[in-house]
Motif scaffolding. Structure first.
Motif, PDB file in Angstrom:
ATOM      1  N   ASP A  99      -9.430  59.413  34.974  1.00 25.67           N
ATOM      2  CA  ASP A  99      -8.488  58.440  35.533  1.00 25.67           C
ATOM      3  C   ASP A  99      -7.697  57.642  34.516  1.00 25.67           C
ATOM      4  O   ASP A  99      -6.861  56.834  34.876  1.00 25.67           O
ATOM      5  CB  ASP A  99      -9.206  57.500  36.493  1.00 25.67           C
ATOM      6  CG  ASP A  99     -10.343  56.749  35.848  1.00 25.67           C
ATOM      7  OD1 ASP A  99     -10.581  56.919  34.649  1.00 25.67           O
ATOM      8  OD2 ASP A  99     -11.005  55.987  36.570  1.00 25.67           O
TER       9      ASP A  99
ATOM     10  N   LEU B 129     -11.333  62.758  43.473  1.00 31.80           N
ATOM     11  CA  LEU B 129     -10.475  61.658  43.898  1.00 31.80           C
ATOM     12  C   LEU B 129     -10.670  61.283  45.366  1.00 31.80           C
ATOM     13  O   LEU B 129     -10.782  60.107  45.704  1.00 31.80           O
ATOM     14  CB  LEU B 129      -9.011  62.023  43.643  1.00 31.80           C
ATOM     15  CG  LEU B 129      -7.954  61.035  44.136  1.00 31.80           C
ATOM     16  CD1 LEU B 129      -8.107  59.705  43.424  1.00 31.80           C
ATOM     17  CD2 LEU B 129      -6.565  61.603  43.922  1.00 31.80           C
TER      18      LEU B 129
ATOM     19  N   TRP C  33     -14.254  59.517  46.100  1.00 30.66           N
ATOM     20  CA  TRP C  33     -14.662  58.513  45.122  1.00 30.66           C
ATOM     21  C   TRP C  33     -15.693  57.537  45.665  1.00 30.66           C
ATOM     22  O   TRP C  33     -16.566  57.067  44.945  1.00 30.66           O
ATOM     23  CB  TRP C  33     -13.449  57.735  44.615  1.00 30.66           C
ATOM     24  CG  TRP C  33     -12.780  56.915  45.677  1.00 30.66           C
ATOM     25  CD1 TRP C  33     -11.765  57.305  46.483  1.00 30.66           C
ATOM     26  CD2 TRP C  33     -13.119  55.594  46.070  1.00 30.66           C
ATOM     27  NE1 TRP C  33     -11.435  56.308  47.364  1.00 30.66           N
ATOM     28  CE2 TRP C  33     -12.261  55.241  47.136  1.00 30.66           C
ATOM     29  CE3 TRP C  33     -14.065  54.667  45.647  1.00 30.66           C
ATOM     30  CZ2 TRP C  33     -12.326  54.001  47.760  1.00 30.66           C
ATOM     31  CZ3 TRP C  33     -14.127  53.431  46.269  1.00 30.66           C
ATOM     32  CH2 TRP C  33     -13.261  53.110  47.306  1.00 30.66           C
TER      33      TRP C  33
ATOM     34  N   ASN D  61     -13.284  53.257  34.714  1.00 28.31           N
ATOM     35  CA  ASN D  61     -11.927  53.224  35.251  1.00 28.31           C
ATOM     36  C   ASN D  61     -10.991  52.561  34.259  1.00 28.31           C
ATOM     37  O   ASN D  61     -10.609  51.413  34.423  1.00 28.31           O
ATOM     38  CB  ASN D  61     -11.920  52.489  36.591  1.00 28.31           C
ATOM     39  CG  ASN D  61     -10.588  52.589  37.287  1.00 28.31           C
ATOM     40  OD1 ASN D  61      -9.750  53.385  36.922  1.00 28.31           O
ATOM     41  ND2 ASN D  61     -10.388  51.765  38.291  1.00 28.31           N
TER      42      ASN D  61
END
Length: 81
Positions: A11, A32, A35, A70
């Motif tokens: 990401d 994705l 998640w 992230n």
């Protein structure tokens, strides 16, 4: 021994001055669209921080077992990540 990586949910990426690329991978298990399963399995972290070295054409694990990694950033002097 070469490592093989399957990027299910990479990401973020940042390039260092030496050309190396650092990737945060939110999950090595879920993609994705799934998640939220990674969040539900918070006690089993699947995130990683990876480094790709273009001079060697190799990818290595910098950190493993992160909870939903992230993002990634380098300091101005690139002395920490």
């Amino acid at each position: 021994m070469a490592l093989t990586f399957l990027f299910r949910f990479a990401d973020d990426v940042v390039e260092a001055s030496d050309g190396s690329l650092y990737f945060s991978v939110a999950s090595t298990k879920f993609g994705l669209h799934d998640w939220f399963f990674d969040v539900l399995e918070a006690n089993l972290p699947h995130g990683q921080l990876l480094k790709y070295d273009p001079a060697l054409n190799e990818t290595s694990i910098v950190l493993n077992g992160l909870c939903f990694a992230n993002g990634v950033a380098l300091s101005v002097d690139q002395d920490y990540l």
